[in-house]
Enzyme design. Structure first.
Site, PDB file in Angstrom:
ATOM      1  N   ASP A   1       0.755  -1.255   0.000  1.00 35.77           N
ATOM      2  CA  ASP A   1       0.000   0.000   0.000  1.00 35.77           C
ATOM      3  C   ASP A   1       0.785   1.305   0.000  1.00 35.77           C
ATOM      4  O   ASP A   1       0.984   1.927  -1.026  1.00 35.77           O
ATOM      5  CB  ASP A   1      -1.001  -0.016   1.165  1.00 35.77           C
ATOM      6  CG  ASP A   1      -2.006  -1.150   1.029  1.00 35.77           C
ATOM      7  OD1 ASP A   1      -1.672  -2.149   0.358  1.00 35.77           O
ATOM      8  OD2 ASP A   1      -3.111  -1.052   1.573  1.00 35.77           O
TER       9      ASP A   1
ATOM     10  N   GLU B   1      -2.448  -8.240  12.890  1.00 35.79           N
ATOM     11  CA  GLU B   1      -2.126  -8.015  11.479  1.00 35.79           C
ATOM     12  C   GLU B   1      -0.657  -7.654  11.309  1.00 35.79           C
ATOM     13  O   GLU B   1       0.012  -8.083  10.384  1.00 35.79           O
ATOM     14  CB  GLU B   1      -3.005  -6.890  10.928  1.00 35.79           C
ATOM     15  CG  GLU B   1      -2.767  -6.592   9.452  1.00 35.79           C
ATOM     16  CD  GLU B   1      -3.677  -5.497   8.915  1.00 35.79           C
ATOM     17  OE1 GLU B   1      -4.328  -4.792   9.716  1.00 35.79           O
ATOM     18  OE2 GLU B   1      -3.732  -5.338   7.688  1.00 35.79           O
TER      19      GLU B   1
END
Ligand SMILES: *[C@@H]1O[C@H](CO)[C@@H](O)[C@H](O)[C@H]1NC(C)=O
Length: 818
Positions: A589, A787
């Site tokens: 990202d 995560e």
């Protein structure tokens, strides 16, 4: 036995016999393949394939029976509005997931619901039999959570609903005050045939709250409460809304009747109305308990030889737990220093939760197929301002693992290849089934959407900006990792040369024991039976190739136009879908790239992925005998390896970097040291003799750059973007990258003599220790696999319940690198 091997025999018998004999071989092989395929398919029919829910069973059939569980604390009036159903990031749950689980037999899930003061366990089992996928059952158990009062009150709702054709009906006597005894729901669908679902009372030790209020005469919560309804197509997933609606109506009428000062207690008032359509496609029942409780839901297929019973369920779950533990130690034998009981149970839970997160999805998706030009100057400005023109496509189906059940309960292309590494070790054939499902979504051009948001339920959980999938966008082709792992298992098996553990000659039928092919055999049928593997790879190859060609065509970079010098003028790549701050398509990202974006960019991580993809296609081409392709792919592989150095090595920085075009129209490197600088090593493309290996290892090992006591940081501490902006891939520690680093060090560098061997070994040993310890400690501290992990403190952050690729620490502990 070898003398009887039909193929050898054919070869020896000469041409006269060849035709008829080979026909025999083909037929028996075909019959065997069909039998295995059918048995395998049947053993995977049912599962908790609605991973976005805490517990929801459905079959791998697009529109069929859907079930789900809800619960809430009813000690007060406040908790019911947070009725649990879908797993949510914000729920006050101290960890949830499967602690033992096998996709073909079942397992046990634990949900530590702090907010509702109850620990919920779901023990799910499948029992083979008949030609409709057999039976299943679930034991639902509750115990007050540590510190909660022993008489904590919990209400639970279990529902069955039908999508598509078929019928459901309540077969128990419904009284206005509830249903006495076991609740029986019957039904049938075209695929499942006739079935029944029983919801038992559970053992005598269950206690239902005693209510001292006039309202107790209307509804008796010693009994089971009920509602039935006919829901419109595609609204079943909103079962919780329906339940809340029903119950808030009940609350309203009670408050009218009794007034604020004489309200019945919550356990009495938050109950279903005992009315509705008894033959509706939605049938829900409710039980309310005080203290610990347990009850069963038993699904019996009419085609099964025996009914599912509570006794059978109890026995089966014990068998499954024992078998799971034994098998786990075989498949993931944890190596020192992690060969201790506390690590073993941690490892079992992470792996089981990954496997228990596999779901089956069906529905339409939103796809933008308009051509956006990314080959002209300032393209990112126009592509940002161009309105999307999504079309609804499908419906399609996908069988997939999920990154996080409470945050990303759907298929992600980037994550999936990682998920399939541990899954493939456990159940090779399941991983192949999932790979096949993904490749089934590859369109005629060779494209597949990177995020699979199928149907309204999935769509309801995704921010609007991310719903539309664009056909010019790629994502890291991690599924290649799973395909290569399969080929390696095949080769390993060929080397061992062991006999298949079952074949037609064994006894009467196909290694039958106890009425079905053993699950463990089904999990490796494609390895033990070369013909199955060949069929599979033959089917896969053309799709894989189309997908590969799509990558090469649509993500091509421009080497020639900018007078770059390189071994190959073709092998340079550029992720499409860039904006000044993002390259979402790379999977990394916000990792810093060239600013502003440029049509002349070349991305080193993408070139590396293309290297892996080329290798994968090549090894499959070898298996299926596509000789011409093999030769060509070898040339491309070589060109990619050469170009990684020619296009991306920066001598001054001693690092692999992206490239772009500067204001003088010159090709220059963009060096933000971090994960992308490691990709040639991560994907095994850098030879142990490479003169650049030492520098890349130093970059890893330097505490002022990537090294931390918890794993490798995504971006160097020295980089100007370190920890800046969204800080998603700008420092935080991600487990799949640690896995790739450790796996590659282990396989490629620590055993090859050379100037860097010692360094590689030291990094390997310390990194492995650091990563595992930190994920383990955070799991102990919070009950959660995260995560990502903080670059400065190691603390878990962002999405919870990330038992997707974070679960790869299990492979790191066992050193089973694939
Ligand atoms: C697998 O089972 C499902 C459900 O019974 C069925 O629809 C499907 O056709 C089967 N697939 C194969 C390959 O047998």
């Amino acid at each position: 036995m070898k003398l009887l091997d039909p193929i050898l025999w054919v070869a020896a018998a000469g041409s006269a016999l060849l035709a008829s004999a080979s026909e025999t071989v083909d037929q028996s092989t075909l019959a065997l393949e069909n039998a295995i395929t059918a048995a395998s398919n049947s053993s995977l029919l049912w599962g908790p394939y609605r991973p976005g829910l805490y517990f929801g069973v459905r079959p791998r059939i697009p529109k069929s029976l859907m079930t789900g569980l809800m619960w809430a604390n009813v000690d007060d009036y406040a908790h019911f509005k947070d009725l649990r159903h879908s797993a949510e990031q914000g729920d006050d749950v101290r960890g949830f997931g499967w602690v033992e689980y096998d996709a073909r037999s079942g397992g046990r899930q634990v949900i530590n619901d702090v907010g509702m003061s109850v620990k919920i366990e779901t023990e799910f089992v499948k029992v083979e039999g008949g030609d409709k996928g057999g039976n299943w059952g679930v034991r639902i158990r509750g115990t007050p959570i540590e510190g909660a009062p022993e008489d904590v009150r919990t209400t639970l709702i279990f529902y069955t609903g039908l999508e598509g054709q078929g019928q459901l009906h309540l077969d128990s006597d419904l009284e206005t005050d509830g249903i006495e005894g076991t609740v029986l729901i019957g039904g049938r669908t075209p695929d499942l045939g006739d079935f029944k679902v029983e919801i038992t009372d559970g053992p005598k030790t269950n206690v239902h709250p005693v209510i001292n209020h006039d309202a107790a005469a209307e509804k008796d919560i010693q009994k089971t409460q009920y509602v039935g309804a006919n829901l419109m197509e595609d609204t079943l997933w909103r079962a919780k809304d329906l339940i809340l609606q029903q119950i808030s109506a009940a609350v309203q009428s009670a408050s009218q009747k009794y007034g604020e000062n004489d309200m019945p207690p919550p356990a009495q008032i938050f109950t279903l109305p005992n009315t509705g359509v008894v033959s509706g496609n939605f049938q829900a029942v409710q039980k309310t308990f005080e203290g610990s409780f347990e009850f069963d839901v038993l699904y019996t297929s009419r085609s099964a030889p025996q009914a599912m019973t509570s006794g059978g369920l109890g026995e089966r779950i014990e068998e499954i737990k024992t078998a799971f533990r034994a098998r786990f130690d075989e498949v993931f034998p944890l190596k020192a220093p992690f060969d201790k009981e506390e690590y073993v149970s941690f490892a079992r839970e992470l792996f089981s939760s990954l496997l228990g997160g596999v779901g089956y999805f069906h529905g339409t998706s939103l796809v933008d197929r308009t051509h956006h030009d990314e080959d002209s100057e300032n393209f990112w400005e126009s592509s940002l301002s161009t309105p999307r023109s999504p079309q609804e496509e499908g419906p399609t189906t996908l069988f997939t693992a999920t990154p996080s059940r409470c945050f990303f309960p759907r298929g992600f292309y980037w994550d999936e290849g990682f998920h399939l590494l541990p899954i493939g070790l456990w159940d090779n054939d399941l991983s192949l089934e999932i790979v096949k499902s993904w490749f089934g979504l590859v369109d005629e051009d060779g494209w597949v959407g990177r995020e699979q948001i199928l149907g309204s339920e999935a769509r309801s959980r995704v921010p609007a900006d991310f719903v539309v999938q664009e056909t010019r966008y790629a994502n890291p082709p991690t599924l290649m990792l799973a395909v290569v792992a399969f080929i390696e298992r095949l080769d390993q098996q060929a080397n061992v040369g062991s006999e298949p553990s079952f074949n037609f000659q064994d006894g009467n039928g196909i290694g039958l024991s106890g009425g079905g092919i053993e699950n463990e055999m089904l999990s490796s049928a494609h390895i033990e039976h070369p013909t199955l593997a060949t069929t599979y790879l033959n089917d896969l190859y053309p799709i894989l190739k189309r997908h590969y060609d799509w990558f090469r065509r649509t993500q091509a970079g421009d080497i020639k136009a900018w007078d770059r010098e390189a071994f190959s003028m073709k092998e340079g790549y550029r992720w499409r879908g860039r904006t000044p701050d993002h390259c979402l398509t790379s999977g990394l990202d916000d990792y810093p790239r060239a600013r502003p974006p440029h049509t002349g960019e070349l991305h080193v991580d993408l070139l590396s992925w293309m290297g892996l993809m080329t290798k994968t296609l090549r090894v499959v081409a070898e298996k299926v005998g596509e000789e011409d392709d093999v030769a060509e792919l070898k040339r491309v592989e070589e060109a990619i390896i050469r170009n990684i150095d020619d296009l991306h090595w920066n001598e001054e920085e001693q690092a692999y970097c992206d490239a772009t075009i500067d204001e003088y129209e010159e090709s220059v490197h963009v060096c933000h040291k971090g994960y992308i600088s490691l990709f040639p090593i991560l994907l095994g493309l850098l030879s142990p003799e490479s003169p650049h290996l030492g520098a890349v290892l130093d970059l890893m090992r330097d505490p002022e750059e990537l090294w931390s006591p918890w794993g490798l940081r995504s971006l160097s501490k020295k980089d100007e973007y370190y920890g800046q902006g969204e800080n998603y891939w700008r420092g935080p520690i991600w487990i799949p990258i640690q896995y790739l680093a450790l796996s590659s060090l282990y396989k490629n560098y620590i055993n090859t003599p050379g100037p860097n061997q010692e360094k590689a070994r030291e990094i390997y040993t310390e990194l492995r220790q650091n990563v595992v310890e930190n994920v383990f400690n955070e799991w102990k501290r919070t009950g959660i696999a995260w995560e990502q992990y903080d670059r400065e403190t190691g603390e878990g952050s962002r999405a919870k319940g990330f038992t997707g690729w974070t679960s790869m620490v299990v492979m790191i502990m066992a050193e089973t690198y694939k």
